[in-house]
Design a protein around this motif. Structure first.
Motif, PDB file in Angstrom:
ATOM      1  N   ALA A 148       0.826  -1.214   0.000  1.00  0.00           N
ATOM      2  CA  ALA A 148       0.000   0.000   0.000  1.00  0.00           C
ATOM      3  C   ALA A 148       0.858   1.260   0.000  1.00  0.00           C
ATOM      4  N   TRP A 149       0.263   2.322  -0.525  1.00  0.00           N
ATOM      5  CA  TRP A 149       0.826   3.659  -0.466  1.00  0.00           C
ATOM      6  C   TRP A 149       0.083   4.421   0.614  1.00  0.00           C
ATOM      7  N   ILE A 150       0.800   5.192   1.423  1.00  0.00           N
ATOM      8  CA  ILE A 150       0.187   5.957   2.494  1.00  0.00           C
ATOM      9  C   ILE A 150       0.690   7.396   2.408  1.00  0.00           C
ATOM     10  N   TYR A 151      -0.254   8.330   2.255  1.00  0.00           N
ATOM     11  CA  TYR A 151       0.075   9.750   2.233  1.00  0.00           C
ATOM     12  C   TYR A 151      -0.138  10.296   3.643  1.00  0.00           C
ATOM     13  N   VAL A 152       0.858  11.022   4.172  1.00  0.00           N
ATOM     14  CA  VAL A 152       0.783  11.570   5.521  1.00  0.00           C
ATOM     15  C   VAL A 152       1.063  13.070   5.460  1.00  0.00           C
ATOM     16  N   GLU A 153       0.137  13.847   6.037  1.00  0.00           N
ATOM     17  CA  GLU A 153       0.311  15.296   6.135  1.00  0.00           C
ATOM     18  C   GLU A 153       0.433  15.643   7.615  1.00  0.00           C
ATOM     19  N   SER A 154       1.471  16.405   7.967  1.00  0.00           N
ATOM     20  CA  SER A 154       1.748  16.716   9.365  1.00  0.00           C
ATOM     21  C   SER A 154       2.438  18.083   9.458  1.00  0.00           C
ATOM     22  N   PRO A 155       2.592  18.619  10.682  1.00  0.00           N
ATOM     23  CA  PRO A 155       3.285  19.900  10.817  1.00  0.00           C
ATOM     24  C   PRO A 155       4.757  19.778  10.399  1.00  0.00           C
ATOM     25  N   LYS A 156       5.238  20.782   9.696  1.00  0.00           N
ATOM     26  CA  LYS A 156       6.639  20.821   9.283  1.00  0.00           C
ATOM     27  C   LYS A 156       7.515  20.824  10.537  1.00  0.00           C
ATOM     28  N   GLY A 157       8.574  20.032  10.525  1.00  0.00           N
ATOM     29  CA  GLY A 157       9.497  19.970  11.655  1.00  0.00           C
ATOM     30  C   GLY A 157       9.098  18.962  12.714  1.00  0.00           C
ATOM     31  N   LEU A 158       7.936  18.324  12.569  1.00  0.00           N
ATOM     32  CA  LEU A 158       7.483  17.322  13.535  1.00  0.00           C
ATOM     33  C   LEU A 158       7.043  16.048  12.817  1.00  0.00           C
ATOM     34  N   PRO A 159       7.979  15.356  12.150  1.00  0.00           N
ATOM     35  CA  PRO A 159       7.554  14.136  11.461  1.00  0.00           C
ATOM     36  C   PRO A 159       7.018  13.115  12.464  1.00  0.00           C
ATOM     37  N   PRO A 160       5.890  12.496  12.165  1.00  0.00           N
ATOM     38  CA  PRO A 160       5.296  11.551  13.103  1.00  0.00           C
ATOM     39  C   PRO A 160       6.061  10.240  13.173  1.00  0.00           C
ATOM     40  N   VAL A 161       5.875   9.531  14.274  1.00  0.00           N
ATOM     41  CA  VAL A 161       6.438   8.193  14.423  1.00  0.00           C
ATOM     42  C   VAL A 161       5.480   7.239  13.719  1.00  0.00           C
ATOM     43  N   LEU A 162       5.978   6.537  12.725  1.00  0.00           N
ATOM     44  CA  LEU A 162       5.151   5.659  11.902  1.00  0.00           C
ATOM     45  C   LEU A 162       5.691   4.233  11.937  1.00  0.00           C
ATOM     46  N   PRO A 163       4.898   3.260  11.530  1.00  0.00           N
ATOM     47  CA  PRO A 163       5.355   1.858  11.553  1.00  0.00           C
ATOM     48  C   PRO A 163       6.639   1.650  10.733  1.00  0.00           C
ATOM     49  N   VAL A 164       7.483   0.735  11.195  1.00  0.00           N
ATOM     50  CA  VAL A 164       8.751   0.473  10.503  1.00  0.00           C
ATOM     51  C   VAL A 164       8.533  -0.113   9.114  1.00  0.00           C
ATOM     52  N   ALA A 165       7.362  -0.683   8.870  1.00  0.00           N
ATOM     53  CA  ALA A 165       7.064  -1.258   7.557  1.00  0.00           C
ATOM     54  C   ALA A 165       6.745  -0.177   6.517  1.00  0.00           C
ATOM     55  N   TRP A 166       6.653   1.086   6.941  1.00  0.00           N
ATOM     56  CA  TRP A 166       6.366   2.173   6.018  1.00  0.00           C
ATOM     57  C   TRP A 166       7.678   2.846   5.622  1.00  0.00           C
ATOM     58  N   SER A 167       8.017   2.753   4.367  1.00  0.00           N
ATOM     59  CA  SER A 167       9.255   3.316   3.848  1.00  0.00           C
ATOM     60  C   SER A 167       8.959   4.642   3.126  1.00  0.00           C
ATOM     61  N   LEU A 168       9.687   5.693   3.488  1.00  0.00           N
ATOM     62  CA  LEU A 168       9.482   7.000   2.866  1.00  0.00           C
ATOM     63  C   LEU A 168       9.824   6.917   1.379  1.00  0.00           C
ATOM     64  N   HIS A 169       8.879   7.337   0.545  1.00  0.00           N
ATOM     65  CA  HIS A 169       9.080   7.348  -0.908  1.00  0.00           C
ATOM     66  C   HIS A 169       9.459   8.750  -1.381  1.00  0.00           C
ATOM     67  N   ARG A 170       8.663   9.759  -0.989  1.00  0.00           N
ATOM     68  CA  ARG A 170       8.931  11.148  -1.353  1.00  0.00           C
ATOM     69  C   ARG A 170       8.332  12.042  -0.294  1.00  0.00           C
ATOM     70  N   GLU A 171       8.874  13.253  -0.174  1.00  0.00           N
ATOM     71  CA  GLU A 171       8.318  14.214   0.771  1.00  0.00           C
ATOM     72  C   GLU A 171       8.561  15.626   0.286  1.00  0.00           C
ATOM     73  N   GLY A 172       7.825  16.548   0.862  1.00  0.00           N
ATOM     74  CA  GLY A 172       7.971  17.961   0.536  1.00  0.00           C
ATOM     75  C   GLY A 172       7.405  18.791   1.670  1.00  0.00           C
ATOM     76  N   ALA A 173       7.481  20.107   1.516  1.00  0.00           N
ATOM     77  CA  ALA A 173       6.937  21.011   2.516  1.00  0.00           C
ATOM     78  C   ALA A 173       6.324  22.204   1.804  1.00  0.00           C
ATOM     79  N   ALA A 174       5.266  22.716   2.408  1.00  0.00           N
ATOM     80  CA  ALA A 174       4.609  23.920   1.903  1.00  0.00           C
ATOM     81  C   ALA A 174       4.169  24.719   3.125  1.00  0.00           C
ATOM     82  N   GLY A 175       4.769  25.878   3.316  1.00  0.00           N
ATOM     83  CA  GLY A 175       4.453  26.664   4.505  1.00  0.00           C
ATOM     84  C   GLY A 175       4.820  25.884   5.753  1.00  0.00           C
ATOM     85  N   GLU A 176       3.870  25.691   6.625  1.00  0.00           N
ATOM     86  CA  GLU A 176       4.098  24.972   7.888  1.00  0.00           C
ATOM     87  C   GLU A 176       3.700  23.505   7.806  1.00  0.00           C
ATOM     88  N   VAL A 177       3.480  23.001   6.592  1.00  0.00           N
ATOM     89  CA  VAL A 177       3.009  21.623   6.405  1.00  0.00           C
ATOM     90  C   VAL A 177       4.075  20.766   5.750  1.00  0.00           C
TER      91      VAL A 177
END
Length: 189
Positions: A148-177
């Motif tokens: 599965a693919w999982i999209y996560v939106e969270s506050p910039k500078g506070l990446p959430p703790v996520l399951p180890v089975a979830w591998s980061l594919h891509r990320e970005g930031a816009a404003g405080e997000v």
């Protein structure tokens, strides 16, 4: 970075330039157009025919954008009854088939009978800090397809703790997000 309550635009697919009516509700943050555009550019190879879960749907902009771009089905979960009804009304007005809306708390929903989804949008209210419990509920409850693919939106500078089975594919930031796309990998023993 977020569109003001009132109306937001679908930016691609068969519903392109359609507007979603957005109720004035505290804490409602529709995902910004440029973030949605970037996300769906990333998802182009996998969106067609996908079964999606829009958890903490809010306006439903992510899920409606997925339907517009060829997702087979989107299950929207939104705890606020007014936001859930607005989403139902928008789907009916746009004649968007494949959308199902459940008015429920996301954590309670994940305690129910699981269905497997290939794409999940996880964008809970920032003030409630629900990323980790919802991610664990998705992972442990059987809600995610093996890759599965999982999209996560969270506050910039506070990446959430996520399951180890979830591998980061891509990320970005816009404003405080911070916005990030993860891919579920084989379960770790």
């Amino acid at each position: 970075m977020k569109s003001a309550p009132g109306r937001i635009r679908i930016i691609g697919g068969q519903l392109r330039n359609s507007r979603l009516d957005v109720p004035e509700l505290p804490g409602l943050r529709p995902t910004a157009e440029r973030v949605r555009e970037t996300l769906f550019n990333w998802l182009t190879p996998v969106i067609s025919g996908a079964r999606c879960l829009d958890l903490c749907a809010g306006t439903g902009a992510l899920g409606v954008e997925a339907l517009s771009r060829g997702a087979a089905a989107v299950h929207f979960v939104e705890r606020d009854a007014r936001a859930a009804q607005a989403l139902r009304d928008n789907l009916a007005r746009l004649k968007a088939s494949g959308g199902e809306v459940t008015a429920a708390d996301a954590q309670a929903f994940l305690q129910g009978a699981a269905q497997s989804f290939g794409l999940v949008f996880l964008d809970p209210p920032f003030a409630q800090n629900l990323w980790t419990p919802l991610a664990e509920g998705l992972e442990q409850g059987g809600w995610l397809a093996p890759s599965a693919w999982i999209y996560v939106e969270s506050p910039k500078g506070l990446p959430p703790v996520l399951p180890v089975a979830w591998s980061l594919h891509r990320e970005g930031a816009a404003g405080e997000v911070r916005y990030a796309l993860y891919r579920r990998t084989a379960a770790v023993s």
